[in-house]
Design a protein around this motif. Sequence first.
Motif, short mmCIF file in Angstrom:
data_model
loop_
_atom_site.label_atom_id
_atom_site.label_comp_id
_atom_site.label_asym_id
_atom_site.label_seq_id
_atom_site.Cartn_x
_atom_site.Cartn_y
_atom_site.Cartn_z
N PRO A 144 18.97 10.10 51.21
CA PRO A 144 19.15 9.39 52.02
C PRO A 144 20.42 8.48 52.36
N GLU A 145 20.74 8.17 51.38
CA GLU A 145 22.03 7.65 51.83
C GLU A 145 23.19 8.30 52.34
N VAL A 146 23.38 9.20 51.97
CA VAL A 146 24.29 10.47 52.72
C VAL A 146 23.84 10.41 54.29
N LEU A 147 23.23 9.63 54.68
CA LEU A 147 22.41 9.98 56.43
C LEU A 147 23.41 9.44 57.24
N GLY A 148 23.78 8.74 57.61
CA GLY A 148 25.79 8.07 58.20
C GLY A 148 26.39 8.81 58.18
N ARG A 149 26.57 9.31 57.10
CA ARG A 149 27.48 9.87 56.81
C ARG A 149 27.70 10.93 57.64
N LEU A 150 27.11 11.56 57.02
CA LEU A 150 26.33 13.09 57.97
C LEU A 150 26.49 12.68 59.03
N SER A 151 25.28 12.21 59.75
CA SER A 151 25.40 12.28 60.93
C SER A 151 26.92 11.69 61.69
N ALA A 152 27.61 10.82 61.44
CA ALA A 152 29.40 10.53 61.47
C ALA A 152 29.89 12.38 61.93
N THR A 153 29.44 13.10 61.13
CA THR A 153 30.78 14.27 61.52
C THR A 153 29.12 15.42 62.06
N GLY A 154 28.82 14.92 62.55
CA GLY A 154 28.22 15.64 63.37
C GLY A 154 27.39 17.57 62.37
N ALA A 155 27.14 17.04 61.69
CA ALA A 155 26.56 18.17 60.48
C ALA A 155 24.49 18.43 60.24
N LEU A 156 24.09 17.25 61.17
CA LEU A 156 22.53 17.17 60.89
C LEU A 156 22.31 17.45 62.80
N PRO A 157 21.54 18.83 62.52
CA PRO A 157 21.04 19.67 63.54
C PRO A 157 20.47 18.54 64.82
N GLU A 158 20.46 18.59 65.99
CA GLU A 158 20.20 17.58 67.04
C GLU A 158 18.38 17.31 66.44
N ARG A 159 17.81 18.85 66.83
CA ARG A 159 16.74 19.01 66.84
C ARG A 159 16.41 19.22 65.53
N PRO A 160 15.10 17.96 64.38
CA PRO A 160 14.97 18.62 62.71
C PRO A 160 14.31 20.16 63.12
N THR A 161 14.34 20.32 62.07
CA THR A 161 13.97 22.36 62.03
C THR A 161 12.90 21.74 61.01
N SER A 162 11.81 22.59 61.83
CA SER A 162 10.04 22.90 61.11
C SER A 162 10.24 23.87 59.88
N THR A 163 9.87 23.88 58.74
CA THR A 163 9.26 24.79 57.86
C THR A 163 7.63 25.19 57.26
N ALA A 164 6.80 26.28 57.67
CA ALA A 164 5.59 26.28 57.48
C ALA A 164 5.74 25.52 55.84
N LEU A 165 4.73 24.26 55.14
CA LEU A 165 4.55 24.11 53.78
C LEU A 165 4.31 24.59 52.91
N GLU A 166 4.29 26.30 53.16
CA GLU A 166 4.39 26.99 51.40
C GLU A 166 5.71 27.42 51.77
#
Length: 268
Positions: free
Chosen positions: A117-139
């Motif tokens: 979680p400590e890299v969240l800010g760094r990756l957000s600043a570079t646009g590495a994260l998608p605009e919407r969270p990806t949904s994945t089935a539990l299995e």
Amino acid sequence: MPTMPATMNSARFVGRDAAFIRLAPALEAASDGEAVTVLLEGPGGVGVTRFVDELARRVIGLPESFEIVRGRSYRPGSEEPYGPIIRSLRPVFQGMDESELTRVVGPAAEDVVRLFPEVLGRLSATGALPERPTSTALERRQGRVLESLLGVVGRLAEARPVLFVLEDLHDADAASRAFVSFMSRIRRAHRVCLVATWQPDEVGRDHPWARTLAEMAPESDRGPARIAILPLERAELAELVQSIEGERPTASALVLVADRSRGLPLVA
């Protein structure tokens, strides 16, 4: 009263030539672009950690040096999922600038943020994260994380080959065991040599790590190589004592050391 040695450890590495010879093809294959897994076993006190220290020193000194990524497992019940993997990669991420971090993380950004979680800010600043969270089935979640971690390690190895060491897998959490099993079975063109260490004297028939070992393909089917770090022979014990004491032990002293230590360097 006789003087005590200045150190309890040998400054010179003693023995283990056979183990290094068996490891050499795996390191060569990784350097050439084939991901390989090696299971390194030895009872407590036999010197597996010291062997890995020496291995790391040697591969750093190669003409094309390896990057060392290394993490240890904690005792069961005190470990977070993927604990040794997180501890091995965290300092690697901390040492990268934002551009390199974004490249290595690649499409695994969401899973990396969950584990680091400590890299969240760094990756957000570079646009590495998608605009919407990806949904994945539990299995599918564990499979996705395993794929993400494998991808991260593979991209890390694009710059130079990686020696990825996970120690004391007999103490590892279920997720870390699954990762080692996954890496041993998946064939990728990654310059990675994964070395997983464990203590056979800590593993009974019903131990979780024993079940993981059984899941892995045997060496004859291109599964992981298994290398045992054995107790030192008497001649090697003599070298060890000489490197610590500064002089060759007498025959009677050597017999005593060999008998009481049973060839375990830590005890010797």
